[in-house]
Design an enzyme around this catalytic site. Structure first.
Site, PDB file in Angstrom:
ATOM      1  N   LYS A  17      63.535 -32.378  71.453  1.00 39.28           N
ATOM      2  CA  LYS A  17      64.711 -32.477  72.323  1.00 39.28           C
ATOM      3  C   LYS A  17      64.889 -31.234  73.194  1.00 39.28           C
ATOM      4  CE  LYS A  17      67.244 -35.625  69.226  1.00 39.28           C
ATOM      5  NZ  LYS A  17      68.504 -35.833  68.452  1.00 39.28           N
ATOM      6  N   TYR A  57      69.501 -44.552  73.863  1.00 38.34           N
ATOM      7  CA  TYR A  57      70.470 -44.408  72.771  1.00 38.34           C
ATOM      8  C   TYR A  57      71.551 -45.504  72.806  1.00 38.34           C
ATOM      9  CZ  TYR A  57      68.705 -39.936  70.962  1.00 38.34           C
ATOM     10  OH  TYR A  57      67.942 -38.962  70.361  1.00 38.34           O
ATOM     11  N   THR A  99      69.925 -35.538  59.755  1.00 37.47           N
ATOM     12  CA  THR A  99      70.519 -35.414  61.092  1.00 37.47           C
ATOM     13  C   THR A  99      71.340 -34.130  61.219  1.00 37.47           C
ATOM     14  OG1 THR A  99      70.712 -37.825  61.100  1.00 37.47           O
ATOM     15  CG2 THR A  99      71.946 -36.630  62.793  1.00 37.47           C
ATOM     16  N   ARG A 110      64.528 -29.752  61.147  1.00 41.64           N
ATOM     17  CA  ARG A 110      65.934 -29.563  61.511  1.00 41.64           C
ATOM     18  C   ARG A 110      66.548 -28.384  60.765  1.00 41.64           C
ATOM     19  NH1 ARG A 110      67.367 -35.983  62.122  1.00 41.64           N
ATOM     20  NH2 ARG A 110      67.287 -36.071  64.400  1.00 41.64           N
ATOM     21  N   ASN A 120      69.811 -31.041  67.436  1.00 42.74           N
ATOM     22  CA  ASN A 120      69.042 -31.011  66.189  1.00 42.74           C
ATOM     23  C   ASN A 120      67.533 -31.133  66.395  1.00 42.74           C
ATOM     24  OD1 ASN A 120      68.983 -33.678  66.855  1.00 42.74           O
ATOM     25  ND2 ASN A 120      70.035 -34.418  65.025  1.00 42.74           N
ATOM     26  N   HIS A 123      63.907 -36.046  67.622  1.00 43.05           N
ATOM     27  CA  HIS A 123      64.218 -37.459  67.372  1.00 43.05           C
ATOM     28  C   HIS A 123      63.016 -38.081  66.678  1.00 43.05           C
ATOM     29  CE1 HIS A 123      65.279 -41.688  68.009  1.00 43.05           C
ATOM     30  NE2 HIS A 123      63.994 -41.850  68.268  1.00 43.05           N
ATOM     31  N   GLU A 134      60.695 -48.153  70.805  1.00 45.73           N
ATOM     32  CA  GLU A 134      60.825 -46.823  71.415  1.00 45.73           C
ATOM     33  C   GLU A 134      59.516 -46.358  72.039  1.00 45.73           C
ATOM     34  OE1 GLU A 134      64.462 -45.308  68.483  1.00 45.73           O
ATOM     35  OE2 GLU A 134      62.521 -44.302  68.383  1.00 45.73           O
TER      36      GLU A 134
HETATM   37  P1  ADP Z   1      68.965 -39.420  63.756  1.00 45.62           P
HETATM   38  O1  ADP Z   1      68.523 -38.694  65.013  1.00 45.62           O
HETATM   39  O2  ADP Z   1      68.825 -38.557  62.537  1.00 45.62           O
HETATM   40  O3  ADP Z   1      68.321 -40.772  63.600  1.00 45.62           O
HETATM   41  P2  ADP Z   1      71.379 -40.831  64.596  1.00 45.62           P
HETATM   42  O4  ADP Z   1      70.473 -41.930  65.036  1.00 45.62           O
HETATM   43  O5  ADP Z   1      72.500 -41.170  63.683  1.00 45.62           O
HETATM   44  O6  ADP Z   1      70.547 -39.650  63.899  1.00 45.62           O
HETATM   45  O7  ADP Z   1      72.016 -40.119  65.864  1.00 45.62           O
HETATM   46  C1  ADP Z   1      71.264 -39.910  67.039  1.00 45.62           C
HETATM   47  C2  ADP Z   1      71.519 -38.513  67.536  1.00 45.62           C
HETATM   48  O8  ADP Z   1      72.906 -38.405  67.929  1.00 45.62           O
HETATM   49  C3  ADP Z   1      71.349 -37.395  66.503  1.00 45.62           C
HETATM   50  O9  ADP Z   1      70.000 -36.998  66.310  1.00 45.62           O
HETATM   51  C4  ADP Z   1      72.197 -36.300  67.096  1.00 45.62           C
HETATM   52  O10 ADP Z   1      71.540 -35.634  68.190  1.00 45.62           O
HETATM   53  C5  ADP Z   1      73.382 -37.097  67.634  1.00 45.62           C
HETATM   54  N1  ADP Z   1      74.447 -37.216  66.639  1.00 45.62           N
HETATM   55  C6  ADP Z   1      74.461 -37.988  65.520  1.00 45.62           C
HETATM   56  N2  ADP Z   1      75.614 -37.868  64.844  1.00 45.62           N
HETATM   57  C7  ADP Z   1      76.378 -36.990  65.554  1.00 45.62           C
HETATM   58  C8  ADP Z   1      77.687 -36.439  65.383  1.00 45.62           C
HETATM   59  N3  ADP Z   1      78.447 -36.780  64.337  1.00 45.62           N
HETATM   60  N4  ADP Z   1      78.138 -35.571  66.313  1.00 45.62           N
HETATM   61  C9  ADP Z   1      77.370 -35.228  67.381  1.00 45.62           C
HETATM   62  N5  ADP Z   1      76.140 -35.716  67.610  1.00 45.62           N
HETATM   63  C10 ADP Z   1      75.627 -36.582  66.709  1.00 45.62           C
HETATM   64 MG    MG Z   2      68.465 -42.427  64.828  1.00 40.51          MG
END
Ligand code: ADP
Ligand code: MG
Length: 148
Positions: A17, A57, A99, A110, A120, A123, A134
């Site tokens: 990212k 997203y 996450t 992470r 973080n 992805h 994707e």
């Molecule tokens: P992951 O990337 O671990 O699969 P998610 O799909 O739940 O997590 O979320 C997508 C992305 O959205 C995360 O990687 C992060 O960048 C952002 N994100 C997720 N939850 C939050 C949150 N509570 N506050 C801010 N950003 C978030």
């Molecule tokens: Mg995700």
């Protein structure tokens, strides 16, 4: 010589990212994948448009963090990759860590590179269906290296 069974060989989409690209951590992060046997079979650096980030997203469109996430993901270039290896989808998620970096296990990407639950570093596709969708979102089949 016997061939490695190919039935668990998977491909998954990985994104380094904009936060981690900005911090010049591309090489260090790819090292985590390669040392665990996940190989880069496609890569391109893209500064995502708002439209691309929103679409990528879209599953999070109703979440309170969606608008901020789109802003973050369009804040600078990201490195989009296809990783290949045995059980690549699950293993990539393990290598990435949780996450929320404060909940990520020691030694995960992470834990080592993320600065917040939003910023973080990486992805990774979370299922076989997501990986397929994707990968197609970013790559044409002839842009992915085939060893066979
Ligand atoms: P992951 O990337 O671990 O699969 P998610 O799909 O739940 O997590 O979320 C997508 C992305 O959205 C995360 O990687 C992060 O960048 C952002 N994100 C997720 N939850 C939050 C949150 N509570 N506050 C801010 N950003 C978030
Ligand atoms: Mg995700």
């Amino acid at each position: 010589m016997a061939q490695t069974p190919s039935h668990t060989l998977e491909q998954t989409l990985s994104i380094i990212k904009p936060d981690a690209v900005e911090q010049n951590q591309i090489g260090n992060i790819i090292e985590y994948f390669e040392r665990d046997g996940l190989n880069v079979v496609a890569a391109k650096m893209i500064h995502l448009s708002t439209e691309q980030a929103k679409s990528f997203y879209a599953v999070h469109a109703e979440k309170p963090f969606y608008e901020d996430l789109v802003k973050f993901m369009t804040s600078g270039p990201a490195l989009i990759m296809v990783l290949e290896g045995e059980n690549a989808i699950t293993r990539n998620r393990e290598i990435m860590g949780a996450t929320d970096p404060s909940k990520a296990d020691a030694g995960t990407i992470r834990c080592d590179f993320a600065t917040s639950i939003e910023r973080n570093a990486v992805h990774g596709s979370d299922s076989a269906e997501a990986a397929k969708k994707e990968i197609l979102f970013f790559f044409k089949p002839n842009e992915i290296f085939r060893r066979t």
